[in-house]
Design a protein around this motif. Structure first.
Motif, mmCIF file in Angstrom:
data_model
loop_
_atom_site.group_PDB
_atom_site.id
_atom_site.type_symbol
_atom_site.label_atom_id
_atom_site.label_comp_id
_atom_site.label_asym_id
_atom_site.label_seq_id
_atom_site.Cartn_x
_atom_site.Cartn_y
_atom_site.Cartn_z
ATOM 1 N N TRP A 312 0.832 -1.211 0.000
ATOM 2 C CA TRP A 312 0.000 0.000 0.000
ATOM 3 C C TRP A 312 0.862 1.254 0.000
ATOM 4 N N THR A 313 0.380 2.269 -0.689
ATOM 5 C CA THR A 313 0.960 3.611 -0.621
ATOM 6 C C THR A 313 -0.092 4.515 -0.006
ATOM 7 N N ILE A 314 0.205 5.021 1.175
ATOM 8 C CA ILE A 314 -0.764 5.838 1.923
ATOM 9 C C ILE A 314 -0.266 7.274 1.952
ATOM 10 N N THR A 315 -1.015 8.161 1.331
ATOM 11 C CA THR A 315 -0.695 9.587 1.362
ATOM 12 C C THR A 315 -1.487 10.229 2.491
ATOM 13 N N LEU A 316 -0.784 10.941 3.360
ATOM 14 C CA LEU A 316 -1.394 11.526 4.555
ATOM 15 C C LEU A 316 -1.706 13.001 4.351
ATOM 16 N N ASN A 317 -2.549 13.521 5.224
ATOM 17 C CA ASN A 317 -2.831 14.961 5.223
ATOM 18 C C ASN A 317 -1.797 15.740 6.023
ATOM 19 N N ILE A 318 -0.879 15.046 6.679
ATOM 20 C CA ILE A 318 0.132 15.704 7.505
ATOM 21 C C ILE A 318 1.015 16.611 6.647
ATOM 22 N N ASP A 319 1.092 17.852 7.038
ATOM 23 C CA ASP A 319 1.940 18.845 6.377
ATOM 24 C C ASP A 319 3.324 18.774 7.019
ATOM 25 N N SER A 320 4.342 18.426 6.258
ATOM 26 C CA SER A 320 5.675 18.213 6.834
ATOM 27 C C SER A 320 6.206 19.457 7.537
ATOM 28 N N LYS A 321 5.914 20.644 7.003
ATOM 29 C CA LYS A 321 6.389 21.883 7.633
ATOM 30 C C LYS A 321 5.662 22.133 8.951
ATOM 31 N N ARG A 322 4.357 22.010 8.950
ATOM 32 C CA ARG A 322 3.601 22.244 10.180
ATOM 33 C C ARG A 322 3.909 21.174 11.224
ATOM 34 N N GLN A 323 4.144 19.942 10.769
ATOM 35 C CA GLN A 323 4.526 18.888 11.695
ATOM 36 C C GLN A 323 5.818 19.250 12.408
ATOM 37 N N LYS A 324 6.779 19.759 11.671
ATOM 38 C CA LYS A 324 8.056 20.172 12.265
ATOM 39 C C LYS A 324 7.857 21.334 13.220
ATOM 40 N N GLU A 325 6.988 22.274 12.860
ATOM 41 C CA GLU A 325 6.712 23.415 13.736
ATOM 42 C C GLU A 325 6.120 22.950 15.061
ATOM 43 N N LEU A 326 5.226 21.972 15.001
ATOM 44 C CA LEU A 326 4.604 21.481 16.232
ATOM 45 C C LEU A 326 5.637 20.785 17.106
ATOM 46 N N GLU A 327 6.465 19.958 16.518
ATOM 47 C CA GLU A 327 7.498 19.267 17.287
ATOM 48 C C GLU A 327 8.457 20.274 17.927
ATOM 49 N N ASN A 328 8.838 21.290 17.172
ATOM 50 C CA ASN A 328 9.749 22.311 17.707
ATOM 51 C C ASN A 328 9.105 23.103 18.841
ATOM 52 N N ALA A 329 7.805 23.405 18.704
ATOM 53 C CA ALA A 329 7.109 24.172 19.739
ATOM 54 C C ALA A 329 7.074 23.396 21.046
#
Length: 745
Positions: A312-329
């Motif tokens: 399977w190839t699963i494309t997510l709605n996760i935005d890589s930039k916003r994901q990084k921003e959340l982790e950094n915050a």
């Protein structure tokens, strides 16, 4: 004709009848003909089977026997994770303890070592079940199961079953029993994405297969029958009883076959498997995201075994930039402030967050914890903590939606006045419930707006009863609060149900989306070479009116501008939100949104000891009492600023219901506001906290215009976050009192 002549005539007729034989249908169904037909059919069936035996070859191994990986991608196409490639290891039979081998034989096929590879009775029963649609075929030998797993497919058809029968006979003749048993143990599916006994041993007991004991082997042997439901970590009480019975059945069969000493068997205890852990390669946030995607795909109808089979190839709605921003915050605003090694309190802190685009329902970022390989339970989706006062806006939304009135008959709106005194008995119920405000503060007459700003328990408990507890619950369920352990009593106003940041992000996104239901969705699409999963639309129907949703939003902008959520305030964006802290500071929440983004951040106190358990967050980073306006609001603000690329000019487009207050109340002075009150020390308690005077507890005068006008000007310089524990420490006594006395709204 005399009697003698008549008798002779009858005798002659009988003799002629006997010579002529039976007539009609009796002549057709003679015993010899029936027997001949039976043997003829048997010979025909044998001939057909012989032809099939000669024509059906032993095929090459099928694709599922060589598992593929699944690929998970960010919304921009970048690869987040690959799964499936390493979750299987072929091992020889010499690496599997003898008693563990016998456990599987005892569970699945006691005659394995003597039979010819097939069970004719079981196969016929399986064919009948297939033809009549009565579920799984059943009755397969170990050889047949190995053939099905390694050479064929899982299709439930007569053709596949007949092929399985023929190939099993050939495999049994051409392979040693030990080779067949090894193949069976290496191809069986055990759940948790584990194919083969080596992967299963690691998944359930954290050891190699050669280290398994007989009790553990018996559990794994029992597990093969129903790997999804028999997994101890997800099994219901009834299923746990069923798998325990199956485990006993395996061991008893071993004793019966003299493969296990009865004395040894009597001394065995059920070996509870360990909790699930992420497989290697899913460290950090990747494991949490992949797990959330799997759960969603299951809800969309994709069978877990199909997904785990790979490809399977699963494309997510996760935005890589916003994901990084959340982790950094989270790192900068929380983790960098903690001393996890040196502080017992800091070691208990768990953070979780979910961020949703309110216009599309897409989950654009998710924070599940310090890392999926260190802390498997996702703090973003866990539902074992209370959302506390983040639920209060739902109570207000229900009041607006139902056109509710106070006990005095006044319509409920932002300017409606309530009695904000601590421990004020709730009116309109049978029984006694008198919730305590934070630090036992009494506020006197206060508007709903100020009650939101300061999260006044007494006002919202009364509002819930005014609306009707069943009506509040109905609104909550419509907006996305899960129907799990949902209390129908006045404390509902204080968020005493269970919910996750994922759930509450959907609730607040629904408010942000002007009342249209938003169901957070993390999967954009899931594709296989021959099929695709159709993802349901995250945006649903209008569950509350636009006027209701927008009025609540107007009230929540006041919480950020002048209330307990002021740490989320910024000139770079317009925001609305609500803080929440559960009883005894066990969780602290900030749920907020801008016109473009809805995000919920929470901290949970979880004991690091074996078995976990909820503990107080008081003293986190030596910051005194935990509250939603502290670390959660700061994380939210840091993330939101980065996720919006430094800010946004977007403003809320609101259609606000204006309901005038029948009894405006005076305005407090700046120095007496909640925001400027000092942080109490640990020795301060509800008993020693002073009760404000009438002038201290007055509410700003409501107007018919924007009800979110600040009641004071925030002090300049460094801001001390408000001390807001909502339905926390001060509520314990009142909540217990409510539980002692049954309440009828």
């Amino acid at each position: 004709m005399g009697r003698a002549e008549a008798r002779q005539a009858r005798q002659r007729g009988a003799r002629r009848a006997r010579r002529a034989g039976p007539s009609g249908i009796r002549r057709f169904f003679t015993f010899r003909k029936i027997l001949g037909t039976f043997f003829g059919l048997c010979l025909l069936a044998m001939g057909a089977f012989f032809v099939a035996y000669m024509l059906v070859p032993v095929p090459e191994a099928n694709a599922e026997a060589k598992l593929q990986s699944n690929i998970y991608k960010y919304s921009d196409g970048k690869i987040l994770a690959r799964t499936g490639e390493v979750n299987r290891e072929i091992i020889g039979l010499d690496k599997i303890p003898k008693d563990v081998q016998y456990a599987f034989v005892a569970a699945e096929n006691k005659t394995f070592f003597e039979d010819s590879g097939v069970d004719i009775k079981g196969t016929l029963r399986g064919l009948k079940n297939t033809v009549t649609g009565q579920g799984k075929q059943g009755g397969s030998t170990i050889t047949q199961q190995y053939v099905k797993n390694y050479y064929l497919t899982q299709d439930r058809t007569i053709t596949r079953k007949l092929k399985e029968l023929v190939i099993s006979l050939k495999v049994d003749r051409n392979k040693e029993k030990s080779e067949i048993l090894a193949g069976y143990l290496n191809t069986s599916y055990f759940g948790r994405g584990a194919y083969g006994i080596q992967a299963a041993a690691q998944a359930y007991y954290g050891v190699d297969a050669e280290k398994l004991n007989v009790a553990q082997g018996a559990y794994l042997a029992a597990l093969v029958q129903a790997p999804s439901s028999y997994d101890w970590a997800v099994a219901s009480d009834e299923t746990k009883e069923a798998v325990t019975n199956r485990w006993n059945y395996v061991l008893n069969n071993m004793v019966e076959e003299s493969w296990l000493d009865k004395g040894t068997r009597d001394g065995l205890k059920f070996p509870v498997p360990r909790a699930p852990k992420a497989p290697p390669g899913l460290s950090g946030q990747a494991g949490y995201i992949v797990d959330a995607a799997k759960e969603e795909l299951a809800r969309q109808g994709l069978d877990k075994s199909d997904l785990d089979a790979g490809g399977w190839t699963i494309t997510l709605n996760i935005d890589s930039k916003r994901q990084k921003e959340l982790e950094n915050a989270v790192t900068e605003q929380l983790e960098d402030q903690l001393d996890r090694e040196g502080s017992k309190v800091d070691a208990t802190v768990q953070a979780g967050a979910t961020s949703v685009d309110p216009k599309t329902g897409k989950v654009v970022a998710l924070y599940g914890g310090v890392g999926a390989t260190e802390h498997w339970v996702s703090n973003a989706t866990r539902r074992d903590y209370q959302p506390a006062s983040t639920f209060k806006p739902v109570v207000f939304a229900s009041a607006l939606e139902n056109g509710s009135e106070t006990q005095d008959g006044d319509p409920i709106g932002l300017n409606t006045v309530y009695d904000g005194d601590s421990k004020r008995p709730v009116e309109g119920i049978d029984g006694h419930y008198a919730p305590q405000n934070d630090l036992n503060r009494s506020y006197g007459p206060v508007s709903v707006q100020t009650s939101l700003n300061r999260s006044i328990n007494s006002a919202f408990a009364q509002m819930a009863v005014d609306v009707g507890l069943d009506e509040v619950k109905e609104t909550a369920l419509d907006m996305g609060v899960p129907d799990k352990n949902f209390p129908v009593r006045p404390s509902i106003a204080l968020g005493t149900m269970s919910a996750s940041t994922w759930d509450m992000a959907g609730v607040y996104a629904t408010l942000d989306n002007h009342g249209k239901k938003v169901t957070p969705t993390i999967v954009a699409k899931a594709e296989h070479k021959d099929r695709e999963i159709e993802v349901q639309d995250p945006i649903g129907s209008q569950v509350i009116s636009r006027e209701t949703a927008d009025t609540v939003t107007a009230g929540l902008t006041g919480v950020v501008k002048n209330g307990s959520g002021v740490n989320a305030k910024s000139s770079a964006y317009e925001a609305a939100g609500k803080t929440g802290t559960s009883e005894n500071n066990k969780s602290a929440w900030f749920a907020g949104y801008t016109p473009e983004l809805a995000t919920v951040v929470a901290l949970f106190g979880e004991s690091p000891k074996e078995g976990g358990g909820q503990v107080s967050l008081t003293g986190t980073a030596e910051a005194g009492r935990a509250n939603g306006g502290g670390f959660p609001a700061k994380i939210w603000a840091d993330y939101t600023l980065g996720a919006l690329n430094g800010g946004s000019d977007a403003e809320f487009d609101l259609d606000v219901a204006e309901i005038a207050s029948p009894d405006p109340s005076p305005t407090p002075t700046e120095t007496e506001s909640e925001e400027t009150s000092p942080t109490p020390t640990e020795t301060e308690s509800e008993e020693t906290s002073p009760t404000p005077t009438d002038t201290e507890t007055a509410d700003p005068a409501p107007t018919d215009e924007a009800p979110v006008t600040p009641s004071f000007t925030p002090p300049s310089g460094t801001f001390t976050p408000p001390i807001e524990t909502d339905d926390g420490d001060g509520d314990g006594e009142a909540n217990r009192d409510e539980e002692r006395r049954p309440l009828t709204p």
